[in-house]
Design an enzyme around this catalytic site. Structure first.
Site, PDB file in Angstrom:
ATOM      1  N   CYS A 100     -10.784   0.126   8.044  1.00 26.60           N
ATOM      2  CA  CYS A 100     -10.241   1.404   8.498  1.00 26.60           C
ATOM      3  C   CYS A 100     -10.883   2.602   7.808  1.00 26.60           C
ATOM      4  O   CYS A 100     -11.016   3.669   8.407  1.00 26.60           O
ATOM      5  CB  CYS A 100      -8.731   1.425   8.306  1.00 26.60           C
ATOM      6  SG  CYS A 100      -8.190   1.014   6.627  1.00 26.60           S
ATOM      7  N   GLU A 145       0.847  -1.207   0.000  1.00 25.69           N
ATOM      8  CA  GLU A 145       0.000   0.000   0.000  1.00 25.69           C
ATOM      9  C   GLU A 145       0.878   1.251   0.000  1.00 25.69           C
ATOM     10  O   GLU A 145       0.652   2.196   0.742  1.00 25.69           O
ATOM     11  CB  GLU A 145      -0.928  -0.007   1.215  1.00 25.69           C
ATOM     12  CG  GLU A 145      -1.821  -1.242   1.288  1.00 25.69           C
ATOM     13  CD  GLU A 145      -2.645  -1.305   2.562  1.00 25.69           C
ATOM     14  OE1 GLU A 145      -2.085  -1.017   3.645  1.00 25.69           O
ATOM     15  OE2 GLU A 145      -3.830  -1.617   2.476  1.00 25.69           O
TER      16      GLU A 145
END
Length: 704
Positions: A435, A342
């Site tokens: 998240c 990421e």
């Protein structure tokens, strides 16, 4: 001004008089601008930002609360309470040993090991929402019951982490490279700060301070040298200091920042760059690694810098800002070009179809730029806030407010396998790693707090939104009313009323994308300074009309962005546009579409979109390659003929709200416009009459 080394802890006296929002520097901070009070700005629900905030309250936040139950995040905490009937057993010690143990008949831990952070972010969102008029009683019930639950299950020494307490009590603080213990603690601290500033859930601050004091004992000046594998606790500790006045919290945040880059984490699995432990912050000259971790760390860096007067930290933040926004940010304001880790890629490595562009990174970018704006007052930070908000942040949420993107690509190919949750073809109601939705909820619930600021000279408007702004200038009340259809229209009407006749300055941002503007402000001394129109006069009664020219424009990327060479993006105002399969004629493949840069650009309504939404129209050519081989001789042109069509592009943030299908932001440019018939009108358009200028002026953030 620097704080003294020893700061008293007058907890109540230190609090500011009015309710404040996120990232509130203390009066002694070396900040150029200061946020207004949380109640000082009201967004009109008729405006786009007001609509988003109202949708968040009506749909997104209740959805997050329900999903915490459905996904098991709240049950993980309830099991700690229910296994012995009275919460934590208090057997953990401050050296990281002991804890609750697994108990009997409590059930297995559910979800990600850091799911507590989803609870805390939702609590923070609930607190900010409860500060606004007429919140629902269900939201208050959720906040109060969850705060009570946390107080019940917290260990006697202050430790609180449902995964470690239930599953790995003997490993407390021992696996910081992946455990997220300090990350979760940070989100708890931010939720507690929100409740304290709003005046709800008062016992949450007690819970948070007990855990923060435990961190001081273990990681303080005479304690263990360690950092968290996922930065976040740094900015949260500064906020807790700002809320309580307890200087040791700030000192611990500074200590965590200073310990970064010393190889303190076990990097065998993830690597030090991913963990933000590869280079000391003051020595770093390039953003790298996991994008969210990098951006959260930088938010904390700025918070520490302004509260301690550390100019070397601020210099590092500015240097890393240049790295991020001049070489590594997507045209939508998104961050993170690699699915692996990421992470940020190399400079100019910005593939549109493989963009990871995590939603949390967009939120973190917004938060970091707000802190940079407060520190420096430079318009480039507000420009980036606007760009990421209207594109990367807004595009992550469906129109119904209950479906979300985790990653936000700039291109979706025909035949894309949308089953991959890292690159879905449609928004999802929730994720195993959840998240992003609560992160969006907390940002939108406090959005009004990021739109305006004050300083010793007056009031500054950074994000244009219909609504009202209240401030105090020269000790007297001021009311600013904003009427605008922004971002669909560039007209901003500002009415000002002040109780004093003493002159002061109203500052209006001229966005970096704006090439032409006009202002009407009778009687004002007008200057332009660093992208802000500064209007000084007696504002006991006055009006300003600002007209920002908003023509559609074509934007090219830097030549080093190899992935989009030969392509252009369509932009109008702050909004990036895209083509969707749904707007093409039946049987037309999006990959066969080329843009005619000489054709005129126009505007139209967005069918089924938000009120006043503007679509763009542009000439294009459909040229299927025919039965071309996968690879061919470079001198042989592909077979096939082209037909002219009129393309319709929608704002990027609206893509994916219809049937799933291909999409692209960067459109290949047709290199042969000598022939062709416009199939939509039957008129020859090969002359390119009305050709629009290609906007190649560099954006302050580096795109285009």
């Amino acid at each position: 001004m620097l704080h003294p080394d020893v700061h008293p802890d007058p907890t109540v006296a230190h609090r500011v008089a009015t309710r404040t929002g996120p990232a509130q520097p203390t009066p002694d901070a070396v900040a150029t601008l200061h946020p207004l009070g949380l109640d000082d700005v009201r967004l009109d629900p008729a405006g786009l930002l007001g609509q988003w905030q109202a949708r968040n309250a009506a749909a997104t936040l209740p959805h997050c609360v329900a999903q915490l139950d459905r996904a098991g995040a709240l049950d993980n905490l309830r099991r700690l309470r229910d296994r012995d009937g009275n919460g934590g057993n208090g057997n953990g010690d401050r050296d990281g040993n002991g804890g609750n143990g697994n108990g009997d008949g409590c059930g297995a831990f559910t979800g990600m090991w850091f799911s507590d952070s989803d609870v805390y972010k939702t609590l923070e969102a609930a607190a900010w929402e409860l500060a606004r008029p007429q919140p629902g009683t269900e939201l208050r019930d959720f906040l109060e019951s969850t705060v009570a639950l946390l107080a019940q299950v917290q260990d006697a020494d202050g430790y609180l982490n449902s995964y470690v307490m239930a599953e790995r009590p003997d490993r407390r603080w021992q696996e910081l490279h992946w455990s997220h213990e300090l990350y979760c603690a940070g989100h708890l601290f931010q939720a507690a700060v929100a409740t304290a500033r709003v005046g709800v859930g008062n016992s949450l601050e007690t819970v948070a301070r007990r855990l923060a004091d435990l961190l001081l004992d273990r990681f303080g000046p005479d304690g263990v040298e360690a950092v968290c594998g996922h930065p976040e606790v740094e900015t949260a500790l500064v906020e807790l200091y700002r809320s309580t006045g307890h200087r040791p919290y700030l000192n611990l945040a500074r200590r965590f920042v200073d310990l970064r880059g010393r190889g303190l984490l076990n990097a065998e699995r993830f690597g030090p760059v991913y963990l933000q432990d590869h280079v000391p912050v003051r020595d770093a000259d390039e953003v790298a690694g996991h994008a969210v971790r990098q951006l959260y760390l930088l938010a904390g860096v700025v918070d520490v810098a302004v509260e301690t007067g550390d100019h070397s930290l601020l210099a590092a933040a500015r240097r890393l800002w240049d790295s991020a926004y001049l070489t590594k940010t997507y045209v939508t304001g998104a961050h993170g070009s690699r699915h692996r880790d990421e992470a940020y890629g190399d400079p100019y490595e910005l593939p549109p179809d493989r963009a990871y562009a995590e939603t949390c990174a967009a939120v973190a970018s917004f938060q970091w730029n707000w802190r940079m704006l407060l520190a420096d007052g430079a318009h480039r930070y507000a420009d980036e806030m606007e760009r990421v908000l209207y594109n990367a942040v807004a595009g992550s949420t469906a129109l119904d407010g209950t479906h979300f993107f985790y990653s936000n690509p700039l291109q979706l190919r025909t035949g894309h396998d949308g089953s991959d949750s890292d690159a879905p073809d449609r928004r999802m109601p929730w994720y195993a790693c959840a998240c992003c939705p609560p992160n969006l909820a907390r940002l939108m619930a406090s959005l009004q707090a990021y739109t305006a600021s004050g300083d010793g000279h007056g009031v500054q408007l950074h994000l244009y939104a219909a609504g009202t702004v209240h401030a105090t200038v020269h000790g007297r009340p001021v009311r600013v009313t904003v009427r605008t259809g922004y971002p669909w229209a560039g007209r901003v009407e500002v009415g000002v009323r002040a109780e004093s006749t003493e002159p002061w300055t109203l500052a209006l941002r001229i966005p970096g994308w704006c090439q032409d503007y006009r202002v009407e402000a009778d009687g004002a001394d007008v200057t332009v300074d660093d992208g802000y129109l500064r209007l000084t006069r007696d504002w006991s009664s006055g009006t300003v009309t600002l007209e920002l020219a908003m023509p559609p424009r074509l934007v090219a990327a830097h030549p080093y962005v190899d992935a989009v060479r030969g392509c252009l993006a369509l932009i109008r105002g702050p909004l990036v546009y895209c083509l969707e399969q749904a707007d093409l004629p039946p049987g037309t493949r999006l990959e066969d579409v080329r843009l005619d840069p000489a054709a005129p650009l126009g505007t139209a309504e967005v069918a089924g979109g938000p009120p006043d939404a503007v679509a763009l129209t542009v000439g294009g050519i459909v040229a299927p390659p025919g039965p071309a081989a996968l690879y061919r001789a470079g001198t042989t042109p592909p077979t096939g003929s082209g037909a002219r069509i009129r393309l319709s592009a929608v704002p990027y943030f609206l893509w994916g709200n219809r049937d799933p299908g291909p999409m692209r932001v960067w459109i290949p440019v047709d290199t042969d416009t000598s022939t062709g018939t416009d199939t939509s009108t039957g008129t020859d358009t090969s002359t390119g009459a009305g050709a629009v200028r290609t906007d190649r002026r560099p954006h302050p953030g580096g795109a285009g």
